[in-house]
Design an enzyme around this catalytic site. Structure first.
Site, mmCIF file in Angstrom:
data_model
loop_
_atom_site.group_PDB
_atom_site.id
_atom_site.type_symbol
_atom_site.label_atom_id
_atom_site.label_comp_id
_atom_site.label_asym_id
_atom_site.label_seq_id
_atom_site.Cartn_x
_atom_site.Cartn_y
_atom_site.Cartn_z
ATOM 1 N N ASP A 54 -1.289 1.790 -6.623
ATOM 2 C CA ASP A 54 -2.363 3.436 -6.532
ATOM 3 C C ASP A 54 -2.185 3.216 -8.163
ATOM 4 O O ASP A 54 -1.164 4.211 -9.385
ATOM 5 C CB ASP A 54 -1.473 4.098 -6.181
ATOM 6 C CG ASP A 54 -3.241 5.367 -6.020
ATOM 7 O OD1 ASP A 54 -3.107 5.790 -7.133
ATOM 8 O OD2 ASP A 54 -2.981 5.752 -5.269
ATOM 9 N N CYS B 75 -0.288 8.150 0.521
ATOM 10 C CA CYS B 75 -0.476 6.610 0.149
ATOM 11 C C CYS B 75 -1.117 5.830 1.025
ATOM 12 O O CYS B 75 -1.724 5.440 1.970
ATOM 13 C CB CYS B 75 1.025 5.569 -0.030
ATOM 14 S SG CYS B 75 0.497 3.977 -0.248
ATOM 15 N N HIS C 202 4.863 7.258 -2.510
ATOM 16 C CA HIS C 202 3.375 8.664 -3.110
ATOM 17 C C HIS C 202 3.687 9.690 -2.045
ATOM 18 O O HIS C 202 2.428 8.524 -0.716
ATOM 19 C CB HIS C 202 2.554 8.280 -4.589
ATOM 20 C CG HIS C 202 1.757 7.289 -3.882
ATOM 21 N ND1 HIS C 202 0.176 8.320 -3.563
ATOM 22 C CD2 HIS C 202 1.645 6.508 -3.993
ATOM 23 C CE1 HIS C 202 0.006 7.096 -3.219
ATOM 24 N NE2 HIS C 202 -0.036 5.726 -3.653
ATOM 25 N N ARG D 128 -2.922 6.368 -9.241
ATOM 26 C CA ARG D 128 -2.672 7.659 -9.488
ATOM 27 C C ARG D 128 -1.146 7.540 -9.761
ATOM 28 O O ARG D 128 -0.499 9.208 -10.572
ATOM 29 C CB ARG D 128 -2.976 8.168 -8.529
ATOM 30 C CG ARG D 128 -4.506 8.841 -8.990
ATOM 31 C CD ARG D 128 -5.452 8.727 -7.187
ATOM 32 N NE ARG D 128 -4.245 8.030 -6.365
ATOM 33 C CZ ARG D 128 -4.387 9.500 -5.167
ATOM 34 N NH1 ARG D 128 -5.616 9.515 -4.252
ATOM 35 N NH2 ARG D 128 -3.955 7.518 -3.805
ATOM 36 N N CYS E 168 3.847 1.963 -5.995
ATOM 37 C CA CYS E 168 2.773 1.285 -5.323
ATOM 38 C C CYS E 168 1.450 0.982 -6.582
ATOM 39 O O CYS E 168 2.377 1.430 -7.576
ATOM 40 C CB CYS E 168 1.904 2.681 -4.354
ATOM 41 S SG CYS E 168 0.744 2.257 -3.304
HETATM 42 CO CO CO Z 1 0.209 4.332 -2.307
#
Ligand code: CO
Length: 203
Positions: free
Chosen positions: A44, A101, A98, A46, A42
Protein backbone atom coordinates in the site's frame (compact mmCIF):
# COMPACT_ATOMS: atom_id res chain seq x y z
CA UNK A 1 11.12 13.19 -24.90
CA UNK A 2 11.55 13.01 -21.18
CA UNK A 3 9.10 11.02 -19.14
CA UNK A 4 8.05 12.01 -15.61
CA UNK A 5 10.46 14.96 -15.34
CA UNK A 6 8.90 16.04 -12.05
CA UNK A 7 10.08 12.83 -10.40
CA UNK A 8 13.63 13.37 -11.58
CA UNK A 9 13.46 16.93 -10.35
CA UNK A 10 12.26 15.67 -6.96
CA UNK A 11 15.08 13.16 -6.97
CA UNK A 12 17.76 15.79 -7.67
CA UNK A 13 16.43 17.96 -4.86
CA UNK A 14 16.34 15.00 -2.49
CA UNK A 15 19.89 13.87 -3.29
CA UNK A 16 21.13 17.45 -2.87
CA UNK A 17 19.37 17.79 0.48
CA UNK A 18 20.81 14.48 1.68
CA UNK A 19 24.38 15.56 0.92
CA UNK A 20 24.05 19.15 2.10
CA UNK A 21 24.79 18.27 5.73
CA UNK A 22 26.64 15.05 5.04
CA UNK A 23 28.62 15.15 1.77
CA UNK A 24 29.79 11.53 2.20
CA UNK A 25 26.32 10.10 2.81
CA UNK A 26 25.91 8.24 -0.48
CA UNK A 27 29.59 7.33 -0.81
CA UNK A 28 29.42 5.50 2.52
CA UNK A 29 26.40 3.50 1.36
CA UNK A 30 28.23 2.28 -1.74
CA UNK A 31 30.62 0.24 0.36
CA UNK A 32 28.15 -1.48 2.64
CA UNK A 33 24.65 -1.68 4.01
CA UNK A 34 24.27 -2.63 7.63
CA UNK A 35 20.58 -2.35 8.50
CA UNK A 36 19.47 -3.63 11.89
CA UNK A 37 15.89 -4.20 10.81
CA UNK A 38 13.94 -6.12 8.19
CA UNK A 39 10.52 -4.66 7.43
CA UNK A 40 7.85 -6.91 5.97
CA UNK A 41 4.93 -4.66 5.09
CA UNK A 42 2.01 -4.08 2.78
CA UNK A 43 2.58 -2.74 -0.74
CA UNK A 44 0.00 0.00 0.00
CA UNK A 45 1.36 3.40 -1.08
CA UNK A 46 0.14 4.97 2.15
CA UNK A 47 2.48 2.85 4.26
CA UNK A 48 6.02 3.88 3.22
CA UNK A 49 8.34 1.89 5.46
CA UNK A 50 11.33 4.21 5.93
CA UNK A 51 9.30 7.39 6.45
CA UNK A 52 7.03 5.88 9.09
CA UNK A 53 9.91 4.89 11.33
CA UNK A 54 12.19 7.78 10.40
CA UNK A 55 15.01 5.67 9.00
CA UNK A 56 17.48 6.67 6.30
CA UNK A 57 18.64 4.70 3.27
CA UNK A 58 20.82 1.87 4.54
CA UNK A 59 18.98 1.50 7.83
CA UNK A 60 15.97 -0.64 6.89
CA UNK A 61 15.85 -3.75 4.68
CA UNK A 62 12.39 -3.89 3.13
CA UNK A 63 10.06 -6.47 1.65
CA UNK A 64 6.53 -5.47 0.72
CA UNK A 65 3.64 -7.31 -0.87
CA UNK A 66 -0.15 -7.20 -0.84
CA UNK A 67 -1.34 -7.66 2.76
CA UNK A 68 2.18 -8.24 4.16
CA UNK A 69 2.05 -12.01 3.73
CA UNK A 70 4.81 -14.47 4.56
CA UNK A 71 4.33 -17.81 2.78
CA UNK A 72 6.61 -20.79 3.07
CA UNK A 73 6.65 -21.28 -0.70
CA UNK A 74 7.23 -17.60 -1.51
CA UNK A 75 10.86 -17.55 -2.59
CA UNK A 76 10.78 -13.81 -3.03
CA UNK A 77 9.95 -13.21 0.63
CA UNK A 78 12.09 -16.12 1.85
CA UNK A 79 15.11 -14.92 -0.13
CA UNK A 80 14.79 -11.46 1.38
CA UNK A 81 14.41 -12.99 4.85
CA UNK A 82 17.43 -15.26 4.44
CA UNK A 83 19.65 -12.48 3.12
CA UNK A 84 18.55 -10.18 5.93
CA UNK A 85 19.11 -12.76 8.67
CA UNK A 86 22.08 -14.77 7.38
CA UNK A 87 24.10 -12.16 5.52
CA UNK A 88 23.11 -8.76 6.90
CA UNK A 89 22.52 -10.12 10.39
CA UNK A 90 19.48 -7.99 11.18
CA UNK A 91 18.43 -8.16 14.81
CA UNK A 92 14.76 -7.43 14.27
CA UNK A 93 12.16 -8.62 11.78
CA UNK A 94 9.13 -6.35 11.81
CA UNK A 95 5.90 -7.56 10.24
CA UNK A 96 3.80 -4.44 9.84
CA UNK A 97 0.19 -4.49 8.70
CA UNK A 98 -2.22 -1.59 8.55
CA UNK A 99 -5.85 -0.98 9.36
CA UNK A 100 -8.15 -0.75 6.36
CA UNK A 101 -5.89 -3.01 4.30
CA UNK A 102 -7.43 -3.55 0.85
CA UNK A 103 -5.87 -7.00 0.54
CA UNK A 104 -7.40 -8.17 3.80
CA UNK A 105 -10.71 -6.51 2.87
CA UNK A 106 -10.75 -8.43 -0.41
CA UNK A 107 -10.20 -11.68 1.51
CA UNK A 108 -13.22 -10.90 3.69
CA UNK A 109 -15.53 -10.00 0.83
CA UNK A 110 -17.24 -12.13 -1.77
CA UNK A 111 -16.69 -11.72 -5.44
CA UNK A 112 -13.67 -11.64 -7.69
CA UNK A 113 -10.86 -9.12 -7.47
CA UNK A 114 -8.48 -10.69 -9.97
CA UNK A 115 -5.23 -12.56 -9.61
CA UNK A 116 -4.86 -11.22 -6.09
CA UNK A 117 -7.64 -13.59 -4.95
CA UNK A 118 -5.12 -16.42 -5.22
CA UNK A 119 -2.55 -14.47 -3.22
CA UNK A 120 -4.96 -13.67 -0.39
CA UNK A 121 -6.58 -17.11 -0.25
CA UNK A 122 -4.68 -18.00 2.98
CA UNK A 123 -6.18 -14.90 4.62
CA UNK A 124 -9.65 -15.97 3.47
CA UNK A 125 -9.04 -19.42 4.98
CA UNK A 126 -7.73 -17.83 8.18
CA UNK A 127 -10.88 -15.70 8.46
CA UNK A 128 -13.04 -18.79 7.98
CA UNK A 129 -11.26 -20.38 10.95
CA UNK A 130 -11.70 -17.43 13.31
CA UNK A 131 -14.87 -15.62 12.21
CA UNK A 132 -17.11 -17.51 14.65
CA UNK A 133 -15.14 -15.99 17.54
CA UNK A 134 -15.97 -12.46 16.38
CA UNK A 135 -18.78 -10.71 18.28
CA UNK A 136 -21.95 -11.09 16.19
CA UNK A 137 -22.60 -7.37 16.49
CA UNK A 138 -19.20 -6.46 15.05
CA UNK A 139 -19.48 -4.14 12.09
CA UNK A 140 -17.82 -4.83 8.77
CA UNK A 141 -15.19 -2.21 9.62
CA UNK A 142 -14.48 -3.77 13.01
CA UNK A 143 -14.16 -7.22 11.44
CA UNK A 144 -11.76 -5.89 8.85
CA UNK A 145 -9.59 -4.09 11.39
CA UNK A 146 -9.52 -7.09 13.73
CA UNK A 147 -8.59 -9.32 10.81
CA UNK A 148 -5.81 -6.91 9.84
CA UNK A 149 -4.39 -7.44 13.34
CA UNK A 150 -4.86 -11.21 13.28
CA UNK A 151 -3.20 -11.37 9.87
CA UNK A 152 -0.10 -9.70 11.31
CA UNK A 153 -0.05 -12.20 14.18
CA UNK A 154 -0.34 -15.05 11.68
CA UNK A 155 2.50 -13.69 9.54
CA UNK A 156 4.72 -13.30 12.61
CA UNK A 157 4.04 -16.96 13.30
CA UNK A 158 4.92 -17.80 9.70
CA UNK A 159 8.21 -15.89 9.94
CA UNK A 160 9.07 -17.80 13.12
CA UNK A 161 8.35 -21.13 11.41
CA UNK A 162 10.66 -20.53 8.46
CA UNK A 163 13.83 -22.60 8.34
CA UNK A 164 15.72 -19.30 8.17
CA UNK A 165 14.53 -18.08 11.56
CA UNK A 166 14.52 -21.50 13.22
CA UNK A 167 18.12 -22.05 12.10
CA UNK A 168 19.15 -18.59 13.33
CA UNK A 169 17.65 -19.26 16.74
CA UNK A 170 19.16 -22.77 16.70
CA UNK A 171 22.67 -21.35 16.40
CA UNK A 172 21.98 -18.75 19.10
CA UNK A 173 21.77 -15.71 16.83
CA UNK A 174 19.92 -12.84 18.54
CA UNK A 175 16.80 -12.20 16.49
CA UNK A 176 13.43 -10.78 17.50
CA UNK A 177 10.29 -10.99 15.37
CA UNK A 178 7.69 -8.30 15.97
CA UNK A 179 4.08 -7.71 14.90
CA UNK A 180 3.01 -4.10 14.40
CA UNK A 181 0.04 -2.35 12.87
CA UNK A 182 -0.19 1.11 11.35
CA UNK A 183 -3.13 3.50 11.37
CA UNK A 184 -3.68 5.34 8.12
CA UNK A 185 -5.80 8.02 9.78
CA UNK A 186 -3.20 9.26 12.26
CA UNK A 187 0.12 7.88 11.02
CA UNK A 188 0.81 5.99 14.23
CA UNK A 189 2.23 2.53 14.79
CA UNK A 190 0.95 0.13 17.41
CA UNK A 191 2.88 -2.87 18.74
CA UNK A 192 0.57 -5.89 18.86
CA UNK A 193 2.63 -7.44 21.66
CA UNK A 194 3.46 -10.70 19.91
CA UNK A 195 7.26 -10.35 19.81
CA UNK A 196 9.15 -13.63 19.71
CA UNK A 197 12.84 -13.88 20.52
CA UNK A 198 13.38 -17.60 20.30
CA UNK A 199 11.80 -20.95 19.46
CA UNK A 200 8.91 -22.09 21.60
CA UNK A 201 9.03 -25.54 23.07
CA UNK A 202 5.52 -26.34 21.89
CA UNK A 203 4.89 -26.80 18.17
CO1 CO B 1 -2.63 -3.24 2.73
Amino acid sequence: MKFLPELFENNRRWAAAMTRDDPDFFRRLVDQQAPRYLWIGCADSRVPANEIVGLLPGELFVHRNVANRVGHTDFNCLSVLQYAVDVLGVEHVIVCGHYGCGGVAAALSDGRHGLVDNWIEPIRAHYARVRDAFPPEATERERLDRMCELNVVEQVRNVCRTTVVRDAWGRGQPLAVHGWIYRLDNGLLHDLGVTRTGARTEG
